[in-house]
Design a protein around this motif. Structure first.
Motif, PDB file in Angstrom:
ATOM      1  N   LYS A   1     -23.936 -18.909  19.929  1.00  0.00           N
ATOM      2  CA  LYS A   1     -25.103 -18.606  18.795  1.00  0.00           C
ATOM      3  C   LYS A   1     -24.167 -19.243  18.073  1.00  0.00           C
ATOM      4  CE  LYS A   1     -26.321 -14.202  18.724  1.00  0.00           C
ATOM      5  NZ  LYS A   1     -25.838 -13.640  19.593  1.00  0.00           N
ATOM      6  N   ILE A   2     -25.112 -20.709  16.991  1.00  0.00           N
ATOM      7  CA  ILE A   2     -24.731 -21.191  15.490  1.00  0.00           C
ATOM      8  C   ILE A   2     -25.022 -20.359  14.599  1.00  0.00           C
ATOM      9  CG2 ILE A   2     -26.057 -23.219  15.987  1.00  0.00           C
ATOM     10  CD1 ILE A   2     -23.902 -24.447  14.642  1.00  0.00           C
ATOM     11  N   PHE A   3     -24.261 -19.868  13.804  1.00  0.00           N
ATOM     12  CA  PHE A   3     -24.970 -19.416  12.211  1.00  0.00           C
ATOM     13  C   PHE A   3     -25.391 -20.572  11.572  1.00  0.00           C
ATOM     14  CE2 PHE A   3     -24.121 -15.338  15.097  1.00  0.00           C
ATOM     15  CZ  PHE A   3     -24.789 -14.402  14.340  1.00  0.00           C
ATOM     16  N   LEU A   4     -26.198 -20.955  10.972  1.00  0.00           N
ATOM     17  CA  LEU A   4     -26.550 -22.114   9.990  1.00  0.00           C
ATOM     18  C   LEU A   4     -26.456 -20.895   8.124  1.00  0.00           C
ATOM     19  CD1 LEU A   4     -29.440 -24.215  11.345  1.00  0.00           C
ATOM     20  CD2 LEU A   4     -26.697 -24.525  11.760  1.00  0.00           C
ATOM     21  N   THR A   5     -25.717 -21.385   7.660  1.00  0.00           N
ATOM     22  CA  THR A   5     -24.983 -20.518   6.900  1.00  0.00           C
ATOM     23  C   THR A   5     -25.607 -20.747   5.118  1.00  0.00           C
ATOM     24  OG1 THR A   5     -23.290 -21.130   6.128  1.00  0.00           O
ATOM     25  CG2 THR A   5     -23.372 -19.421   8.012  1.00  0.00           C
ATOM     26  N   ARG A   6     -25.482 -22.357   5.100  1.00  0.00           N
ATOM     27  CA  ARG A   6     -26.066 -22.685   3.868  1.00  0.00           C
ATOM     28  C   ARG A   6     -25.997 -24.530   3.518  1.00  0.00           C
ATOM     29  NH1 ARG A   6     -22.221 -24.573  -0.031  1.00  0.00           N
ATOM     30  NH2 ARG A   6     -22.498 -24.534  -2.092  1.00  0.00           N
ATOM     31  N   VAL A   7     -27.340 -23.835   2.928  1.00  0.00           N
ATOM     32  CA  VAL A   7     -27.256 -26.211   2.793  1.00  0.00           C
ATOM     33  C   VAL A   7     -27.321 -26.514   1.390  1.00  0.00           C
ATOM     34  CG1 VAL A   7     -29.724 -27.515   2.963  1.00  0.00           C
ATOM     35  CG2 VAL A   7     -29.608 -25.567   4.000  1.00  0.00           C
ATOM     36  N   PHE A   8     -26.608 -27.879   0.802  1.00  0.00           N
ATOM     37  CA  PHE A   8     -26.237 -28.472  -0.196  1.00  0.00           C
ATOM     38  C   PHE A   8     -26.358 -29.887   0.066  1.00  0.00           C
ATOM     39  CE2 PHE A   8     -24.020 -31.204  -2.378  1.00  0.00           C
ATOM     40  CZ  PHE A   8     -24.025 -30.708  -3.470  1.00  0.00           C
ATOM     41  N   MET A   9     -27.627 -29.792  -1.241  1.00  0.00           N
ATOM     42  CA  MET A   9     -28.556 -31.539  -0.827  1.00  0.00           C
ATOM     43  C   MET A   9     -28.357 -31.534  -2.558  1.00  0.00           C
ATOM     44  SD  MET A   9     -31.752 -32.529   0.639  1.00  0.00           S
ATOM     45  CE  MET A   9     -31.360 -33.025   1.917  1.00  0.00           C
ATOM     46  N   PRO A  10     -27.696 -32.835  -2.381  1.00  0.00           N
ATOM     47  CA  PRO A  10     -27.646 -33.217  -4.498  1.00  0.00           C
ATOM     48  C   PRO A  10     -29.520 -32.707  -4.682  1.00  0.00           C
ATOM     49  CG  PRO A  10     -26.336 -34.461  -3.267  1.00  0.00           C
ATOM     50  CD  PRO A  10     -27.103 -33.470  -2.542  1.00  0.00           C
ATOM     51  N   GLU A  11     -29.771 -32.489  -6.241  1.00  0.00           N
ATOM     52  CA  GLU A  11     -30.648 -32.321  -6.428  1.00  0.00           C
ATOM     53  C   GLU A  11     -31.714 -34.359  -6.383  1.00  0.00           C
ATOM     54  OE1 GLU A  11     -33.660 -30.055  -7.346  1.00  0.00           O
ATOM     55  OE2 GLU A  11     -31.462 -29.517  -7.214  1.00  0.00           O
TER      56      GLU A  11
ATOM     57  N   ALA B   1     -35.812 -33.510   6.502  1.00  0.00           N
ATOM     58  CA  ALA B   1     -35.730 -34.797   7.290  1.00  0.00           C
ATOM     59  C   ALA B   1     -34.278 -33.994   7.721  1.00  0.00           C
ATOM     60  CB  ALA B   1     -35.962 -35.452   7.174  1.00  0.00           C
ATOM     61  N   PHE B   2     -33.272 -34.016   7.013  1.00  0.00           N
ATOM     62  CA  PHE B   2     -32.225 -33.646   6.794  1.00  0.00           C
ATOM     63  C   PHE B   2     -32.112 -31.848   8.088  1.00  0.00           C
ATOM     64  CE2 PHE B   2     -28.094 -31.367   5.075  1.00  0.00           C
ATOM     65  CZ  PHE B   2     -27.135 -32.043   6.306  1.00  0.00           C
ATOM     66  N   ILE B   3     -32.801 -31.113   7.609  1.00  0.00           N
ATOM     67  CA  ILE B   3     -32.679 -29.382   8.289  1.00  0.00           C
ATOM     68  C   ILE B   3     -33.552 -29.801   9.827  1.00  0.00           C
ATOM     69  CG2 ILE B   3     -33.583 -27.324   8.455  1.00  0.00           C
ATOM     70  CD1 ILE B   3     -33.618 -27.575   5.682  1.00  0.00           C
ATOM     71  N   GLU B   4     -34.524 -30.942   9.682  1.00  0.00           N
ATOM     72  CA  GLU B   4     -35.132 -31.549  10.977  1.00  0.00           C
ATOM     73  C   GLU B   4     -33.984 -32.354  12.272  1.00  0.00           C
ATOM     74  OE1 GLU B   4     -38.749 -33.559  13.250  1.00  0.00           O
ATOM     75  OE2 GLU B   4     -38.613 -33.440  11.347  1.00  0.00           O
ATOM     76  N   ALA B   5     -33.152 -32.875  11.592  1.00  0.00           N
ATOM     77  CA  ALA B   5     -32.554 -33.598  12.366  1.00  0.00           C
ATOM     78  C   ALA B   5     -30.741 -33.227  12.610  1.00  0.00           C
ATOM     79  CB  ALA B   5     -31.426 -34.638  11.117  1.00  0.00           C
ATOM     80  N   VAL B   6     -30.458 -31.919  12.050  1.00  0.00           N
ATOM     81  CA  VAL B   6     -29.643 -31.036  12.280  1.00  0.00           C
ATOM     82  C   VAL B   6     -29.669 -29.799  13.731  1.00  0.00           C
ATOM     83  CG1 VAL B   6     -28.012 -28.964  11.538  1.00  0.00           C
ATOM     84  CG2 VAL B   6     -28.507 -31.337  10.361  1.00  0.00           C
ATOM     85  N   LEU B   7     -31.639 -29.181  13.504  1.00  0.00           N
ATOM     86  CA  LEU B   7     -31.737 -28.347  14.602  1.00  0.00           C
ATOM     87  C   LEU B   7     -31.770 -29.523  15.566  1.00  0.00           C
ATOM     88  CD1 LEU B   7     -34.578 -26.446  12.174  1.00  0.00           C
ATOM     89  CD2 LEU B   7     -32.160 -25.952  13.525  1.00  0.00           C
ATOM     90  N   GLU B   8     -32.147 -30.805  15.803  1.00  0.00           N
ATOM     91  CA  GLU B   8     -31.612 -31.512  16.122  1.00  0.00           C
ATOM     92  C   GLU B   8     -30.706 -31.798  17.055  1.00  0.00           C
ATOM     93  OE1 GLU B   8     -34.875 -32.867  17.925  1.00  0.00           O
ATOM     94  OE2 GLU B   8     -36.199 -31.714  16.595  1.00  0.00           O
ATOM     95  N   GLU B   9     -30.330 -32.316  16.787  1.00  0.00           N
ATOM     96  CA  GLU B   9     -28.869 -32.245  17.003  1.00  0.00           C
ATOM     97  C   GLU B   9     -28.342 -30.881  17.806  1.00  0.00           C
ATOM     98  OE1 GLU B   9     -24.613 -33.556  17.700  1.00  0.00           O
ATOM     99  OE2 GLU B   9     -26.507 -34.305  16.326  1.00  0.00           O
ATOM    100  N   ILE B  10     -28.654 -29.832  17.127  1.00  0.00           N
ATOM    101  CA  ILE B  10     -28.316 -28.480  18.070  1.00  0.00           C
ATOM    102  C   ILE B  10     -28.667 -28.324  18.676  1.00  0.00           C
ATOM    103  CG2 ILE B  10     -28.460 -25.718  17.565  1.00  0.00           C
ATOM    104  CD1 ILE B  10     -27.227 -26.595  14.901  1.00  0.00           C
ATOM    105  N   LYS B  11     -30.194 -28.897  19.319  1.00  0.00           N
ATOM    106  CA  LYS B  11     -31.406 -28.254  20.453  1.00  0.00           C
ATOM    107  C   LYS B  11     -30.308 -29.140  21.362  1.00  0.00           C
ATOM    108  CE  LYS B  11     -35.133 -28.625  20.427  1.00  0.00           C
ATOM    109  NZ  LYS B  11     -37.720 -29.135  20.108  1.00  0.00           N
ATOM    110  N   ASP B  12     -29.442 -30.422  21.018  1.00  0.00           N
ATOM    111  CA  ASP B  12     -29.105 -30.916  22.393  1.00  0.00           C
ATOM    112  C   ASP B  12     -27.859 -30.108  22.816  1.00  0.00           C
ATOM    113  OD1 ASP B  12     -31.602 -33.738  21.741  1.00  0.00           O
ATOM    114  OD2 ASP B  12     -29.492 -34.184  20.554  1.00  0.00           O
TER     115      ASP B  12
END
Length: 100
Positions: A36-46, A56-67
């Motif tokens: 399991k991977i716990f995604l704990t915090r998102v930081f993105m400049p305003e 798009a960033f969250i989706e890209a990370v989830l696709e990476e984890i799916k792989d």
């Protein structure tokens, strides 16, 4: 920009997924336990949030984890909200018995 255009780097030392958009760093911190991977915090400049890059960033990370064939525990409210909004696409990433 869509998820396919975002290049994700897994910074294992800092335990975060990273991407650079318009010379600005965005990160999603994580901790990993067993399968399991716990995604704990998102930081993105305003400015990037205002331009709509968050999903798009969250989706890209989830696709990476799916792989990686790993389950996701979205402990960050932003990620949980995104997964709720895209429940059909990402429900298979959740551990058995976990609903968001």
């Amino acid at each position: 920009m869509n998820a396919e255009e975002i290049i994700i780097t897994d910074n294992e030392f800092l335990r975060q997924f990273e991407t650079t958009i318009n010379d600005q760093l965005a990160t999603i911190e994580y901790s990993q336990q067993e399968r399991k991977i716990f995604l704990t915090r998102v930081f993105m400049p305003e400015p990037l949030k205002e331009q709509g890059y968050m999903d798009a960033f969250i989706e890209a990370v989830l696709e990476e984890i799916k792989d990686r064939n790993t389950r996701v525990m979205p402990t960050s409210p932003d990620i949980a909200k995104f997964m709720r909004k895209n429940r059909r696409k990402y429900k298979d990433l959740l551990p058995v018995g976990i609903n968001i």
